[in-house]
Design a protein around this motif. Structure first.
Motif, PDB file in Angstrom:
ATOM      1  N   SER A 194       0.832  -1.212   0.000  1.00  0.00           N
ATOM      2  CA  SER A 194       0.000   0.000   0.000  1.00  0.00           C
ATOM      3  C   SER A 194       0.859   1.251   0.000  1.00  0.00           C
ATOM      4  N   VAL A 195       1.927   1.253   0.799  1.00  0.00           N
ATOM      5  CA  VAL A 195       2.821   2.410   0.838  1.00  0.00           C
ATOM      6  C   VAL A 195       3.454   2.638  -0.532  1.00  0.00           C
ATOM      7  N   LEU A 196       3.916   1.580  -1.181  1.00  0.00           N
ATOM      8  CA  LEU A 196       4.516   1.704  -2.509  1.00  0.00           C
ATOM      9  C   LEU A 196       3.494   2.182  -3.534  1.00  0.00           C
ATOM     10  N   ALA A 197       2.247   1.694  -3.412  1.00  0.00           N
ATOM     11  CA  ALA A 197       1.205   2.098  -4.358  1.00  0.00           C
ATOM     12  C   ALA A 197       0.833   3.566  -4.184  1.00  0.00           C
ATOM     13  N   ILE A 198       0.768   4.028  -2.934  1.00  0.00           N
ATOM     14  CA  ILE A 198       0.431   5.435  -2.682  1.00  0.00           C
ATOM     15  C   ILE A 198       1.533   6.353  -3.204  1.00  0.00           C
ATOM     16  N   SER A 199       2.783   5.983  -2.944  1.00  0.00           N
ATOM     17  CA  SER A 199       3.890   6.826  -3.412  1.00  0.00           C
ATOM     18  C   SER A 199       3.989   6.830  -4.937  1.00  0.00           C
ATOM     19  N   GLY A 200       3.559   5.734  -5.597  1.00  0.00           N
ATOM     20  CA  GLY A 200       3.612   5.662  -7.053  1.00  0.00           C
ATOM     21  C   GLY A 200       2.310   5.972  -7.744  1.00  0.00           C
ATOM     22  N   ARG A 201       1.305   6.457  -7.004  1.00  0.00           N
ATOM     23  CA  ARG A 201      -0.013   6.770  -7.554  1.00  0.00           C
ATOM     24  C   ARG A 201      -0.589   5.584  -8.338  1.00  0.00           C
ATOM     25  N   ASP A 202      -0.414   4.397  -7.779  1.00  0.00           N
ATOM     26  CA  ASP A 202      -0.892   3.171  -8.423  1.00  0.00           C
ATOM     27  C   ASP A 202      -2.330   2.914  -7.942  1.00  0.00           C
ATOM     28  N   TYR A 203      -3.300   3.576  -8.574  1.00  0.00           N
ATOM     29  CA  TYR A 203      -4.668   3.589  -8.074  1.00  0.00           C
ATOM     30  C   TYR A 203      -5.359   2.222  -8.102  1.00  0.00           C
ATOM     31  N   PRO A 204      -5.157   1.368  -9.096  1.00  0.00           N
ATOM     32  CA  PRO A 204      -5.786   0.035  -9.029  1.00  0.00           C
ATOM     33  C   PRO A 204      -5.342  -0.775  -7.810  1.00  0.00           C
ATOM     34  N   VAL A 205      -4.075  -0.682  -7.451  1.00  0.00           N
ATOM     35  CA  VAL A 205      -3.591  -1.384  -6.263  1.00  0.00           C
ATOM     36  C   VAL A 205      -4.219  -0.790  -5.006  1.00  0.00           C
ATOM     37  N   ILE A 206      -4.283   0.547  -4.950  1.00  0.00           N
ATOM     38  CA  ILE A 206      -4.886   1.208  -3.789  1.00  0.00           C
ATOM     39  C   ILE A 206      -6.350   0.812  -3.655  1.00  0.00           C
ATOM     40  N   GLN A 207      -7.077   0.793  -4.767  1.00  0.00           N
ATOM     41  CA  GLN A 207      -8.489   0.400  -4.741  1.00  0.00           C
ATOM     42  C   GLN A 207      -8.654  -1.031  -4.249  1.00  0.00           C
ATOM     43  N   ALA A 208      -7.837  -1.947  -4.773  1.00  0.00           N
ATOM     44  CA  ALA A 208      -7.961  -3.352  -4.400  1.00  0.00           C
ATOM     45  C   ALA A 208      -7.622  -3.574  -2.930  1.00  0.00           C
ATOM     46  N   VAL A 209      -6.526  -2.971  -2.470  1.00  0.00           N
ATOM     47  CA  VAL A 209      -6.118  -3.140  -1.078  1.00  0.00           C
ATOM     48  C   VAL A 209      -7.166  -2.543  -0.140  1.00  0.00           C
ATOM     49  N   THR A 210      -7.691  -1.368  -0.496  1.00  0.00           N
ATOM     50  CA  THR A 210      -8.696  -0.720   0.342  1.00  0.00           C
ATOM     51  C   THR A 210      -9.946  -1.575   0.463  1.00  0.00           C
ATOM     52  N   LEU A 211     -10.433  -2.066  -0.655  1.00  0.00           N
ATOM     53  CA  LEU A 211     -11.672  -2.847  -0.619  1.00  0.00           C
ATOM     54  C   LEU A 211     -11.466  -4.203   0.048  1.00  0.00           C
ATOM     55  N   LEU A 212     -10.313  -4.833  -0.177  1.00  0.00           N
ATOM     56  CA  LEU A 212     -10.043  -6.112   0.482  1.00  0.00           C
ATOM     57  C   LEU A 212      -9.874  -5.922   1.987  1.00  0.00           C
ATOM     58  N   GLY A 213      -9.212  -4.825   2.387  1.00  0.00           N
ATOM     59  CA  GLY A 213      -9.089  -4.538   3.819  1.00  0.00           C
ATOM     60  C   GLY A 213     -10.440  -4.287   4.458  1.00  0.00           C
ATOM     61  N   ALA A 214     -11.291  -3.535   3.754  1.00  0.00           N
ATOM     62  CA  ALA A 214     -12.647  -3.313   4.268  1.00  0.00           C
ATOM     63  C   ALA A 214     -13.428  -4.612   4.336  1.00  0.00           C
ATOM     64  N   GLY A 215     -13.246  -5.470   3.335  1.00  0.00           N
ATOM     65  CA  GLY A 215     -13.928  -6.762   3.363  1.00  0.00           C
ATOM     66  C   GLY A 215     -13.481  -7.626   4.526  1.00  0.00           C
ATOM     67  N   ALA A 216     -12.181  -7.620   4.813  1.00  0.00           N
ATOM     68  CA  ALA A 216     -11.686  -8.385   5.961  1.00  0.00           C
ATOM     69  C   ALA A 216     -12.234  -7.829   7.262  1.00  0.00           C
TER      70      ALA A 216
END
Length: 310
Positions: A263-285
């Motif tokens: 997540s840190v690497l995705a935020i620093s690289g503006r990698d929005y698909p990774v941020i979206q997936a991690v956010t939704l999977l974290g919320a799902g967990a």
């Protein structure tokens, strides 16, 4: 019980649906051109337009959301912008087992420390033991992990040399980061355990059991424990839900290749698909753990099932 389960499951799915919409809209409205991030600034207009049509970026935003959600529930989380088209799902699946191990270790430490500490404080109310346990729990809540973590590294890794400073792919090396993550949940569990057992042990049915000559052990286990554990499950479920989403600070400091570091690497690289997936999977967990806690509520206290069914 089935009606109770279906009602809780419906609420969980509705919450996930709303979160998925918010997550997608934030990623879609974020600055930057995904095509430019994938192809680079020197890509030809024809190639850029072709990729834009392939990713359906020229479609209306609600159509894009429906397409993204349909692929997401099938396990296709899209492609990474920073890694130039690499699939997001395999990258997360490779990292999530480490985060899961770290979360389970931290939760185990929190329960092993918090429950006995809170119970001892409750059974020795208004004594020096109670005050010492309360002060310890308050310190655990007040000190954030980014402060306690360097202290733990200094003592256990640099001075005592019991653990390595960085993670080297061995499960036991997760114990020190898990300790840093588990201190705050342990303190919260200790405080809730103390308050819950003090309230429960003061009830009439507990005093009646004691007046009939029942020893403290059976009184706590058979009578007080079942009712006192319900508020404790709330704290435990919330803590485990947060831990399953990944720890940004701890994973980054120890070099743990988990979801938090990704997540840190995705935020620093503006990698929005990774941020979206991690956010939704974290919320799902998080929602899944709290759904399990709700079901445990109904199992432990039938009155809650009856109230939910009306």
């Amino acid at each position: 019980m089935i009606r109770f389960l279906l009602r809780r499951l419906g609420m969980a799915l509705a919450t996930l649906l709303v979160l998925s919409l918010v997550t997608f809209l934030l990623g879609a409205m974020a600055p930057g051109d995904p095509v430019q991030l994938l192809l680079g600034e020197k890509a030809s207009p024809a190639r850029a337009n072709a990729l834009r049509r392939q990713l359906r970026l020229d479609a209306p935003i609600l159509v894009r959301y429906a397409d993204w959600l349909g692929r997401f529930v099938q396990g296709d989380f899209g492609v990474s912008f920073a890694r130039r088209g690499e699939k997001v799902a395999p990258s997360i699946l490779r990292r999530y087992p480490v985060t899961l191990q770290l979360a389970l270790f931290a939760a185990g430490i929190a329960v092993a420390v918090g429950l006995p500490l809170g119970l001892v404080a409750a059974l020795n109310r208004e004594t020096w033991i109670d005050r010492a346990a309360t002060i310890t729990a308050l310190m655990g809540i007040s000190i954030p992990s980014f402060v306690s973590l360097p202290l733990l590294v200094l003592v256990f890794a640099l001075n005592l040399r019991w653990f390595p400073v960085t993670y080297e792919q061995q499960p036991w090396q997760l114990l020190l980061p898990a300790l840093a993550l588990g201190l705050r949940p342990a303190a919260l569990i200790a405080r809730m355990t103390r308050a819950s057992f003090i309230e429960t042990l003061g009830q009439d049915y507990v005093r009646t059991a004691r007046a009939k000559g029942l020893a403290w052990g059976p009184t706590i286990l058979r009578h007080a424990g079942k009712n006192a554990v319900i508020p404790i499950l709330t704290v435990l479920g919330t803590s485990v839900g947060y831990l399953l989403g990944g720890s940004f600070v701890v994973e980054s400091i120890f070099g743990i290749p988990g979801v938090g570091q990704l997540s840190v690497l995705a935020i620093s690289g503006r990698d929005y698909p990774v941020i979206q997936a991690v956010t939704l999977l974290g919320a799902g967990a998080f929602i899944s753990v709290n759904l399990l806690v709700d079901l445990l509520y109904g199992f432990l206290d039938p009155r809650l099932r009856a109230a939910s069914a009306t």
